[in-house]
Design a protein around this motif. Structure first.
Motif, PDB file in Angstrom:
ATOM      1  N   TYR B 375       1.533  -1.238   0.375  1.00  0.00           N
ATOM      2  CA  TYR B 375      -0.160  -0.031   0.116  1.00  0.00           C
ATOM      3  C   TYR B 375       0.816   1.136   0.070  1.00  0.00           C
ATOM      4  CZ  TYR B 375      -3.155   3.938   1.902  1.00  0.00           C
ATOM      5  OH  TYR B 375      -3.102   5.244   2.299  1.00  0.00           O
ATOM      6  N   TYR B 376       0.413   1.876  -0.951  1.00  0.00           N
ATOM      7  CA  TYR B 376       1.340   3.599  -0.907  1.00  0.00           C
ATOM      8  C   TYR B 376       0.708   4.755  -1.006  1.00  0.00           C
ATOM      9  CZ  TYR B 376       4.166   7.018  -3.103  1.00  0.00           C
ATOM     10  OH  TYR B 376       5.001   8.212  -3.048  1.00  0.00           O
ATOM     11  N   HIS B 377       0.501   5.521  -0.632  1.00  0.00           N
ATOM     12  CA  HIS B 377      -0.011   7.087   0.181  1.00  0.00           C
ATOM     13  C   HIS B 377       0.629   8.134  -0.382  1.00  0.00           C
ATOM     14  CE1 HIS B 377      -2.914   9.802   1.167  1.00  0.00           C
ATOM     15  NE2 HIS B 377      -2.396  10.742   1.400  1.00  0.00           N
ATOM     16  N   GLN B 378       0.645   8.914  -1.278  1.00  0.00           N
ATOM     17  CA  GLN B 378       1.348  10.242  -1.395  1.00  0.00           C
ATOM     18  C   GLN B 378       0.239  11.631  -0.986  1.00  0.00           C
ATOM     19  OE1 GLN B 378       3.743   9.721  -4.605  1.00  0.00           O
ATOM     20  NE2 GLN B 378       2.412  11.677  -5.521  1.00  0.00           N
ATOM     21  N   ASN B 379       1.179  12.672  -0.508  1.00  0.00           N
ATOM     22  CA  ASN B 379      -0.332  13.740  -0.548  1.00  0.00           C
ATOM     23  C   ASN B 379       1.252  14.256  -2.267  1.00  0.00           C
ATOM     24  OD1 ASN B 379       2.486  15.142   0.385  1.00  0.00           O
ATOM     25  ND2 ASN B 379       1.629  15.782   2.416  1.00  0.00           N
ATOM     26  N   ALA B 380       0.406  15.677  -2.170  1.00  0.00           N
ATOM     27  CA  ALA B 380       0.338  16.173  -3.300  1.00  0.00           C
ATOM     28  C   ALA B 380       1.663  17.204  -3.303  1.00  0.00           C
ATOM     29  CB  ALA B 380      -0.277  17.142  -4.395  1.00  0.00           C
ATOM     30  N   ALA B 381       2.616  18.071  -3.995  1.00  0.00           N
ATOM     31  CA  ALA B 381       3.549  18.214  -4.002  1.00  0.00           C
ATOM     32  C   ALA B 381       3.211  19.912  -4.292  1.00  0.00           C
ATOM     33  CB  ALA B 381       4.861  18.826  -5.350  1.00  0.00           C
ATOM     34  N   ASN B 382       3.956  20.622  -3.706  1.00  0.00           N
ATOM     35  CA  ASN B 382       3.125  21.976  -3.426  1.00  0.00           C
ATOM     36  C   ASN B 382       2.948  22.630  -4.619  1.00  0.00           C
ATOM     37  OD1 ASN B 382       6.159  22.632  -4.099  1.00  0.00           O
ATOM     38  ND2 ASN B 382       5.688  22.758  -1.717  1.00  0.00           N
ATOM     39  N   PHE B 383       4.160  22.293  -5.821  1.00  0.00           N
ATOM     40  CA  PHE B 383       3.109  23.227  -7.056  1.00  0.00           C
ATOM     41  C   PHE B 383       2.074  22.637  -8.003  1.00  0.00           C
ATOM     42  CE2 PHE B 383       7.649  20.917  -7.090  1.00  0.00           C
ATOM     43  CZ  PHE B 383       7.178  20.642  -8.322  1.00  0.00           C
TER      44      PHE B 383
END
Lengths: 82, 471
Positions: B375-383
């Motif tokens: 399982y993998y989760h990432q949030n977005a880059a700020n740009f």
């Protein structure tokens, strides 16, 4: 009041120090296995990386499809992956 | 008590096996649990189950070969990747390794533009000026066009309404060579070094690495650290575009490069007879060109959401990455559990968590199956932005690359391994990988709100490998 607080801090600090000593003693005494007790650890199936090629494939795929990489070893895939 | 000759033979064999086990166990330490010297230990140790094998490669040459077939749904990237690795293990514990990789890639890759209810035409410089080759893609053909009066040769492709804009002209081959040498300096210390080269038509990468590891605490603890230095050269087919200029057939700027400095430091610890654990801290610093030269963003109308034009993306030139990784190997009866996790954070604002589990289960003698999940989760880059809005200020950095957006990913699969002879293994692994994210983010103007803006991947892969060793 100040003395009570001071005593409380000393008590907590002492308790923490005793706990740390107990934990360190436990870790040094409880963690590990004697040389004659490593039959299971000596199995090939117990190596941290049993199939380096498979691991490299995974790292490469995830490097090219996700925003983060690395951890187990160096990140980067040597590619300008699309 | 008197032993009969038959019983003496049994006891002798049992003692021999016990001695071999002890010798094997004495060689097991935190970093590499199986450095048993087969010649020294006498008979190879195999308790009968496929998970019990403790044979060592010391003094042997091991050949690992595999081929990966990778395919993304929707006519996107397909890859075939054969690999051959040869490791020469000296009797003193030194290892020289050579690995060759080829990567053949075809298919279509998102160009970064948002889908729209009308057809969209994209114009890029032709990869081969003067060529009349037409490349067919899922949503129409690519055509080589000479723009009248300018001599500029362009490649145009049309994407059908409501389809994800992809460039089907994606085709590449990558070749890589990895060399490594690892030497046992003394009973507790190992030094290693290596170099690698990877090259494809529009990208080259060169790296060198050096590391050291040392055993402590009666080989229950191994501390290691490695440094890696990498130089990458991006040489797109038509040059590197100026950020936020309109997508066009005009020739672009010169090649661009970047440097990557990385450190991985870790501790491997024998927790007890059944459990081996690893803790790594990694830090990396990248300085240089990290923009995708082929990727654009849709500049959309603030009211209708219709595309006005397509602008080349731009990413920061520096990136600091850090991660903490924990790996575990746990013997559970006849099975072996592999449990790992990672937390990652970088200066682009991406944070991610990863957890994976696999359990190697012996089926019959010589055969095992290893189901796995990740399982993998990432949030977005700020740009990260799905699109830019016409009339609003253009930010310093922006990219619509879904790999920089917020998403979850799940991998499920299984490996089946068959022991062949004493030192060989044939294995097949199948996996399914799926990314999920927000298809309709809030605030999309006009008709863009009904379009699927998440461009994540669904992929299947099959891996076939064979590994064997010889003197």
């Amino acid at each position: 009041m100040k003395n009570e607080m001071r005593e409380s801090l000393w008590t907590r600090g002492a308790a923490g120090a005793v706990g740390a000593v107990i934990l360190a003693t436990c870790l040094s005494g409880c963690v590990g296995a004697a040389a004659w007790d490593r039959d299971l650890l000596a199995r090939k199936s117990m190596q941290l990386n049993t199939h380096p090629i498979v691991t490299a494939y995974h790292d490469h795929i995830y490097f090219s499809k996700e925003g983060s990489s690395g951890g187990r070893t160096f990140d980067g895939g040597g590619c300008g992956c699309n | 008590m008197q032993l009969t000759p038959r019983r003496r033979g049994r006891v002798s064999r049992a003692l021999g096996l016990l001695t071999a086990n002890l010798l094997a166990a004495a060689g097991a330490h935190a970093q590499s649990p199986t450095p048993t010297n087969e010649q020294g230990a006498g008979a190879p140790v195999d308790g009968g189950g496929v998970n019990d094998d403790t044979r060592s490669d010391i003094g042997l040459t091991r050949v690992d070969s595999a081929v990966l077939f990778y395919s993304e749904a929707g006519g996107r990237v397909k890859a075939t990747e054969p690999v051959v690795s040869v490791a020469l293990n000296s009797s003193s514990g030194d290892v020289l390794s050579i690995k060759l990789t080829a990567d053949i890639l075809t298919g279509a890759t998102p160009n970064g533009a948002a889908p729209w209810s009308g057809s969209q035409t994209f114009i890029t410089p032709a990869r081969a000026p003067g060529s009349t080759t037409t490349v067919t893609n899922a949503s129409g053909g690519s055509t080589i066009v000479t723009i009248p009066g300018t001599g500029v040769v362009s490649r145009q492709y049309v994407v059908a309404p409501n389809q994800l804009p992809v460039d089907a002209g994606f085709r590449d081959k990558r070749y890589a060579l990895d060399l490594g040498y690892s030497a046992l300096v003394n009973a507790d210390t190992r030094l290693s070094g290596g170099a690698s080269v990877s090259t494809e038509r529009d990208y080259s990468s060169y790296s060198v690495t050096a590391g050291a590891s040392r055993d402590f605490n009666h080989k229950n603890t191994t501390v290691s650290a490695s440094l890696n230095l990498e130089y990458d050269l991006s040489k797109p087919f038509f040059g590197t575009p100026t950020p936020f200029t309109v997508m066009s057939a005009d020739p672009k700027g010169p090649n661009q490069s970047k440097m990557v400095y990385s450190l991985v430091a870790g501790v491997t610890q024998v927790i007890n007879r059944y459990w081996l654990a690893q803790l790594n801290y990694s830090v990396g610093w990248t300085n240089g060109y990290q923009t995708d030269p082929y990727r654009v963003l849709s500049l959309v109308d603030a009211t209708s959401g219709a595309p006005v034009s397509y602008l080349y993306e731009n990413r920061p030139r520096t990136r600091l990455r850090q991660s903490v990784y924990v790996g575990n190997k746990i013997a559970l009866g006849p099975t072996v559990l592999d449990l790992s996790g990672r937390y990652y954070h970088d200066s682009w604002g991406i944070s991610s968590v990863t957890g994976s589990i696999a359990e190697r289960v012996p089926v019959v003698r010589g055969l095992y199956v290893e189901p796995e999940a990740r399982y993998y989760h990432q949030n977005a880059a700020n740009f990260f932005q799905n699109y830019l809005v016409n009339g609003q200020a253009i930010p310093t950095f922006a990219s619509s690359d879904s790999r920089l957006g917020k998403f979850d990913a799940l991998t499920v699969g299984a490996k089946v391994g068959l022991k062949v002879n004493h030192s060989g293994e044939l294995y097949v692994q199948g996996e399914y990988y799926r990314q999920t994210g927000e298809a309709h983010p809030a605030g999309a103007p006009g008709g863009l709100g009904t379009q699927t803006l998440f461009t994540g991947v669904r992929a299947t892969s099959i891996l076939v490998g064979y590994s064997f060793a010889f003197y």
